[in-house]
Write an enzyme that holds these catalytic residues in place. Structure first.
Site, PDB file in Angstrom:
ATOM      1  N   GLU A   1      -1.969  -4.868  -2.542  1.00 55.34           N
ATOM      2  CA  GLU A   1      -1.628  -5.885  -1.539  1.00 55.34           C
ATOM      3  C   GLU A   1      -1.937  -7.327  -1.940  1.00 55.34           C
ATOM      4  O   GLU A   1      -1.911  -8.214  -1.075  1.00 55.34           O
ATOM      5  CB  GLU A   1      -2.265  -5.567  -0.175  1.00 55.34           C
ATOM      6  CG  GLU A   1      -1.720  -4.290   0.469  1.00 55.34           C
ATOM      7  CD  GLU A   1      -0.361  -4.439   1.153  1.00 55.34           C
ATOM      8  OE1 GLU A   1       0.212  -5.560   1.118  1.00 55.34           O
ATOM      9  OE2 GLU A   1       0.146  -3.435   1.697  1.00 55.34           O
TER      10      GLU A   1
ATOM     11  N   ASP B   1      -9.662  -0.646   3.760  1.00 54.16           N
ATOM     12  CA  ASP B   1      -8.492  -1.327   4.314  1.00 54.16           C
ATOM     13  C   ASP B   1      -8.814  -1.881   5.700  1.00 54.16           C
ATOM     14  O   ASP B   1      -9.574  -1.275   6.454  1.00 54.16           O
ATOM     15  CB  ASP B   1      -7.341  -0.315   4.421  1.00 54.16           C
ATOM     16  CG  ASP B   1      -5.964  -0.951   4.480  1.00 54.16           C
ATOM     17  OD1 ASP B   1      -5.803  -1.971   5.186  1.00 54.16           O
ATOM     18  OD2 ASP B   1      -5.044  -0.419   3.844  1.00 54.16           O
TER      19      ASP B   1
ATOM     20  N   HIS C   1      -6.570  -1.927   7.850  1.00 55.86           N
ATOM     21  CA  HIS C   1      -5.703  -1.085   8.679  1.00 55.86           C
ATOM     22  C   HIS C   1      -5.930   0.368   8.287  1.00 55.86           C
ATOM     23  O   HIS C   1      -6.281   0.666   7.143  1.00 55.86           O
ATOM     24  CB  HIS C   1      -4.232  -1.447   8.446  1.00 55.86           C
ATOM     25  CG  HIS C   1      -3.956  -2.926   8.516  1.00 55.86           C
ATOM     26  ND1 HIS C   1      -4.033  -3.739   7.394  1.00 55.86           N
ATOM     27  CD2 HIS C   1      -3.627  -3.720   9.553  1.00 55.86           C
ATOM     28  CE1 HIS C   1      -3.749  -4.986   7.751  1.00 55.86           C
ATOM     29  NE2 HIS C   1      -3.512  -5.005   9.055  1.00 55.86           N
TER      30      HIS C   1
ATOM     31  N   HIS D   1       4.246   0.412   4.606  1.00 56.78           N
ATOM     32  CA  HIS D   1       2.875   0.268   4.120  1.00 56.78           C
ATOM     33  C   HIS D   1       1.857   0.559   5.217  1.00 56.78           C
ATOM     34  O   HIS D   1       0.656   0.601   4.947  1.00 56.78           O
ATOM     35  CB  HIS D   1       2.641  -1.108   3.482  1.00 56.78           C
ATOM     36  CG  HIS D   1       2.450  -2.240   4.441  1.00 56.78           C
ATOM     37  ND1 HIS D   1       1.790  -3.398   4.105  1.00 56.78           N
ATOM     38  CD2 HIS D   1       2.835  -2.415   5.734  1.00 56.78           C
ATOM     39  CE1 HIS D   1       1.771  -4.234   5.129  1.00 56.78           C
ATOM     40  NE2 HIS D   1       2.395  -3.658   6.122  1.00 56.78           N
TER      41      HIS D   1
ATOM     42  N   HIS E   1       0.801  -1.224   0.000  1.00 55.49           N
ATOM     43  CA  HIS E   1       0.000   0.000   0.000  1.00 55.49           C
ATOM     44  C   HIS E   1       0.837   1.280   0.000  1.00 55.49           C
ATOM     45  O   HIS E   1       0.292   2.372  -0.180  1.00 55.49           O
ATOM     46  CB  HIS E   1      -0.980  -0.003   1.179  1.00 55.49           C
ATOM     47  CG  HIS E   1      -2.317   0.550   0.822  1.00 55.49           C
ATOM     48  ND1 HIS E   1      -3.481   0.224   1.492  1.00 55.49           N
ATOM     49  CD2 HIS E   1      -2.706   1.424  -0.137  1.00 55.49           C
ATOM     50  CE1 HIS E   1      -4.506   0.860   0.953  1.00 55.49           C
ATOM     51  NE2 HIS E   1      -4.058   1.606  -0.036  1.00 55.49           N
TER      52      HIS E   1
ATOM     53  N   ASP F   1      -6.787  -6.788   1.786  1.00 58.54           N
ATOM     54  CA  ASP F   1      -6.878  -7.341   3.141  1.00 58.54           C
ATOM     55  C   ASP F   1      -8.143  -6.887   3.867  1.00 58.54           C
ATOM     56  O   ASP F   1      -8.426  -7.329   4.981  1.00 58.54           O
ATOM     57  CB  ASP F   1      -5.629  -7.042   3.967  1.00 58.54           C
ATOM     58  CG  ASP F   1      -5.459  -5.574   4.355  1.00 58.54           C
ATOM     59  OD1 ASP F   1      -6.436  -4.805   4.323  1.00 58.54           O
ATOM     60  OD2 ASP F   1      -4.318  -5.194   4.706  1.00 58.54           O
TER      61      ASP F   1
ATOM     62  N   ASP G   1      -3.483   2.604   8.318  1.00 55.80           N
ATOM     63  CA  ASP G   1      -2.249   3.064   7.663  1.00 55.80           C
ATOM     64  C   ASP G   1      -1.943   4.507   8.019  1.00 55.80           C
ATOM     65  O   ASP G   1      -1.558   5.311   7.169  1.00 55.80           O
ATOM     66  CB  ASP G   1      -2.348   2.895   6.138  1.00 55.80           C
ATOM     67  CG  ASP G   1      -2.417   1.427   5.729  1.00 55.80           C
ATOM     68  OD1 ASP G   1      -2.134   0.564   6.571  1.00 55.80           O
ATOM     69  OD2 ASP G   1      -2.767   1.155   4.563  1.00 55.80           O
TER      70      ASP G   1
ATOM     71  N   ASP H   1      -7.570  -1.994  -0.595  1.00 55.08           N
ATOM     72  CA  ASP H   1      -6.628  -3.012  -0.125  1.00 55.08           C
ATOM     73  C   ASP H   1      -7.379  -4.333   0.032  1.00 55.08           C
ATOM     74  O   ASP H   1      -8.396  -4.396   0.728  1.00 55.08           O
ATOM     75  CB  ASP H   1      -6.038  -2.565   1.220  1.00 55.08           C
ATOM     76  CG  ASP H   1      -4.896  -3.437   1.704  1.00 55.08           C
ATOM     77  OD1 ASP H   1      -4.933  -4.664   1.467  1.00 55.08           O
ATOM     78  OD2 ASP H   1      -3.977  -2.906   2.349  1.00 55.08           O
TER      79      ASP H   1
END
Length: 300
Positions: A263, A114, A116, A131, A91, A219, A118, A217
């Protein structure tokens, strides 16, 4: 509308190998479908990635070099009226893609799908994996070292929205609190429904802006469904919800100025499950972007 795909093959932002192979595989899968312009940038094979766990600025110089090249190419194409689609890579590549859009369109919002947020800085990161820092850099919250190549506007924190977060570092929470970005967690999605959350994200990111950058992303999706990511987080969204997000993005395509899908790590995938989801998401966006404006320009 003319589309442009930038393959950003870097996993310099994470200590796990494999994400740099994602764009190569996905762009190869798209060959039979995509006939537009594309560009591939792969990290230098001679780069020795830092494996020192105490290094809290892992590969920052190498990431800056990579992102400078990526930024310049996306900027060139965006100025020429192309719709840029960036395929990562980890990312950290979004620092280049999002800020290239911000340079061209001047005042844009961003929706960050996402697991996360980030939103770490070099002062708060636990791992040093860059990332985990890009959204903070994109919105101007410290991390200026990650955007040396950019001399335009950053994206305002009030126009930045994270959707699907379920793993946030303790000190990162303070960054989020003081910055003022909006975060919708997976719990919010369960409570309100994916459509209501994403529509609210568009309302915030699109309020008095000239466009929205989408950064998706993989994930975000539960790893039982999409295991092919470097840092999986359980209790993610379903495949149906993942595709619903794309449907809503396409509904708002008049506002969307650029799109990332990042990702994908083929070394972590099982039976190509994540790869197939990624291809479906990309095919939808490419088709929608290429059809954008066709009917408005039709002569009767």
């Amino acid at each position: 509308m003319k589309t442009f795909i930038a393959g950003a093959g870097s996993d310099l932002g994470v200590h796990i190998d494999g994400a740099h192979l994602g764009p190569v595989q996905l762009m190869n899968d798209l060959k039979g479908f995509y006939k537009g312009e594309s560009f591939s940038l792969i990290q230098d094979e001679n780069i020795i990635k830092s494996r020192n766990l105490s290094d809290l600025r892992k590969n920052d110089y190498e990431i800056d070099k990579f992102n400078t090249k990526l930024y310049q190419k996306i900027l060139e194409k965006a100025k020429d009226g192309y719709f840029p689609i960036t395929i990562g890579g980890d990312h950290s590549v979004a620092v280049a893609s999002a800020l290239a859009s911000a340079k061209v369109h001047e005042n844009i919002g961003i929706i960050w799908f996402d697991a996360h947020t980030d939103y770490n800085t070099f002062d708060t990161t636990v791992t040093g994996n860059i990332h985990g820092l890009p959204l903070a850099a994109i919105t101007g919250y410290k991390n200026g070292e990650l955007r040396y190549f950019h001399d335009g506007n950053i994206i305002q924190t009030s126009k930045a929205v994270v959707v699907g977060a379920r793993s946030i570092d303790d000190r990162e929470k303070d960054n989020i609190k003081y910055s003022g970005i909006t975060v919708f967690t997976t719990e919010d999605i369960k409570e309100k429904g994916i459509e209501a959350v994403v529509e609210e994200a568009f309302r915030i990111a699109g309020d008095r802006t000239k466009g929205i950058h989408i950064s998706y992303d993989l994930d975000l999706i539960d790893p039982e469904i999409a295991p092919g990511v470097s840092v999986p987080e359980f209790d993610g969204i379903s495949e149906e919800e993942a595709m619903k997000i794309n449907e809503i993005v396409m509904k708002h395509l008049d506002q969307v100025v650029s799109y990332d899908l990042v990702e994908f790590n083929p070394l972590r995938d099982e039976n190509r499950k994540t790869e197939q989801i990624a291809i479906n998401l990309l095919a939808q966006i490419i088709r929608a972007a290429e059809n954008k404006g066709k009917f408005n320009n039709k002569k009767y």
